[in-house]
Design an enzyme around this catalytic site. Structure first.
Site, PDB file in Angstrom:
ATOM      1  N   ASP A 108     -38.410 -25.935 -34.167  1.00 30.72           N
ATOM      2  CA  ASP A 108     -37.644 -27.164 -33.987  1.00 30.72           C
ATOM      3  C   ASP A 108     -36.415 -26.902 -33.126  1.00 30.72           C
ATOM      4  OD1 ASP A 108     -36.992 -29.825 -34.265  1.00 30.72           O
ATOM      5  OD2 ASP A 108     -36.104 -29.617 -36.251  1.00 30.72           O
ATOM      6  N   HIS A 121     -31.735 -28.844 -41.543  1.00 30.23           N
ATOM      7  CA  HIS A 121     -32.904 -29.029 -42.407  1.00 30.23           C
ATOM      8  C   HIS A 121     -32.455 -28.881 -43.858  1.00 30.23           C
ATOM      9  CE1 HIS A 121     -35.697 -27.511 -38.940  1.00 30.23           C
ATOM     10  NE2 HIS A 121     -35.208 -28.716 -38.696  1.00 30.23           N
ATOM     11  N   SER A 175     -31.428 -24.529 -39.322  1.00 28.54           N
ATOM     12  CA  SER A 175     -32.344 -24.518 -40.453  1.00 28.54           C
ATOM     13  C   SER A 175     -31.965 -23.371 -41.379  1.00 28.54           C
ATOM     14  CB  SER A 175     -33.794 -24.401 -39.962  1.00 28.54           C
ATOM     15  OG  SER A 175     -34.698 -24.526 -41.038  1.00 28.54           O
TER      16      SER A 175
END
Length: 355
Positions: A295, A196, A169
């Site tokens: 995540d 992401h 991310s």
């Protein structure tokens, strides 16, 4: 309180971004109308974070980032318009040292900007917390340490159908690029990547990965098969599920279900379906890199439960030690490694694995 500088040549954007951040309790200490003013304000005021527009008079966003990172490293969030030209410029800005980017709604109309209020505030806070002290940005390409492919002998055996799922991310694109560029094609991995990232940018990111690695990498189309030496990047706006492994080829498909961890694609979806599909046939490894939030932890746990290997980036080299920390706290990891040893760790995870 987080202190921020906003740099944008649009008065509407400066005003609207400032109001969004101030309403969230972020102290906007200055607003710069061009690149030259941005450098002056950032170096003089020493904010916790700066938002940088790509296209500005005086100095471009890319030039602002290079100067600031060379003189006084500061976490910076790029605000990028969704155009093909700006997509490439955005990745160049990340290469220059920006921590992350967010897509600017088209035009200067403040209404669509307000629709992204929560996302903007979350990203600004995450970038403000990033560690840029050890960044190699601001140095010339010739003086940066170049990634080197992990050495694998010509006769070295690898297990059947080795699969790698790698997720990242905030601060992730450069690390993903480095790790994949160091993986030897000789290992014959099937790679699934979840970064992401907004839809408009994943196609360009996949192209960059394809150009900079020995693997053939493409953005997912919704129904892809992945053979040895190939990889697929999850398309922005869709989860990516691993659905089958037959005759040496992995199949993946889009899942248009709800967001998970407020993101889509989510790393957990891909890792959990990979664990379920591949199961205890083994030869599966998962890697979680820098990023905010949680995540990837559930996904790595699923991979471990299925008999696979779990790896996370260490704190010292993570721009944002959120996802890797959550994984380290909750999962019995096989390895916690700095970014320059993750590819080596992946290769070693597969070495000697029974086929």
């Amino acid at each position: 309180m987080v202190r921020a500088v906003i740099a944008d040549d649009s008065a509407v954007m400066r005003e609207t971004l400032g109001k969004i951040l101030e309403d969230a309790g972020i102290d906007v200490v200055a607003r710069a109308k061009d690149g030259t003013e941005a450098v002056e304000q950032i170096t003089r005021l020493e904010p916790d974070v700066a938002t940088i527009d790509i296209q500005m008079p005086g100095l471009t966003g890319h030039e602002v980032i290079e100067q600031v990172m060379a003189e006084q490293p500061t976490p910076m969030l790029v605000i990028s318009s969704q155009t093909t030209k700006n997509a490439e410029a955005t990745f160049e800005a990340l290469e220059a040292g920006a921590v992350d980017f967010i897509a600017k709604p088209s035009g200067d109309n403040s209404v669509p900007i307000w629709s992204k209020q929560d996302e903007i505030v979350d990203q600004v806070r995450a970038v403000a917390a990033a560690d840029v002290s050890g960044s190699d940005a601001g140095t010339s390409r010739s003086t940066r340490e170049e990634p080197t492919t992990v050495d694998v002998g010509a006769t070295e055996e690898f297990p059947n159908d080795p699969t790698l799922v790698i997720g990242a991310s905030t601060g992730g694109p450069r690390v993903v690029e480095r790790v994949l560029s160091e993986l030897p094609e000789r290992a014959g991995l099937r790679i699934v990547i979840v970064q992401h990232m907004a839809d408009h940018y994943t196609e360009r990111f996949a192209t960059r990965l394809d150009e900079r690695t020995d693997y053939e990498i493409r953005e997912s189309t919704g129904r892809d098969t992945i053979g040895p030496g190939e990889g697929v990047l999850a398309k922005g706006g869709y989860h990516l599920e691993v659905t089958s492994l037959r005759n040496g080829r992995l199949t993946v498909a889009h899942d248009d279900g709800p967001e998970r961890h407020n993101v889509k694609p989510a790393i957990d979806v891909t890792m959990e379906t990979a664990a379920e599909t591949i199961g205890r046939r083994g030869n599966l490894a998962g890697v979680v890199l820098t990023g905010m939030g949680a995540d990837g932890a559930d996904g790595l746990a699923a991979i471990k439960d299925a008999g696979g290997k779990a790896i996370a980036q260490d704190e010292s080299t993570s721009r944002v030690y959120g996802m890797p920390k959550e994984a380290a706290d909750r999962v019995d990891l096989d390895m916690v490694l700095p970014k320059d040893r993750i590819a080596e760790g992946v290769v070693n995870a597969f070495r000697g694995w029974s086929s």
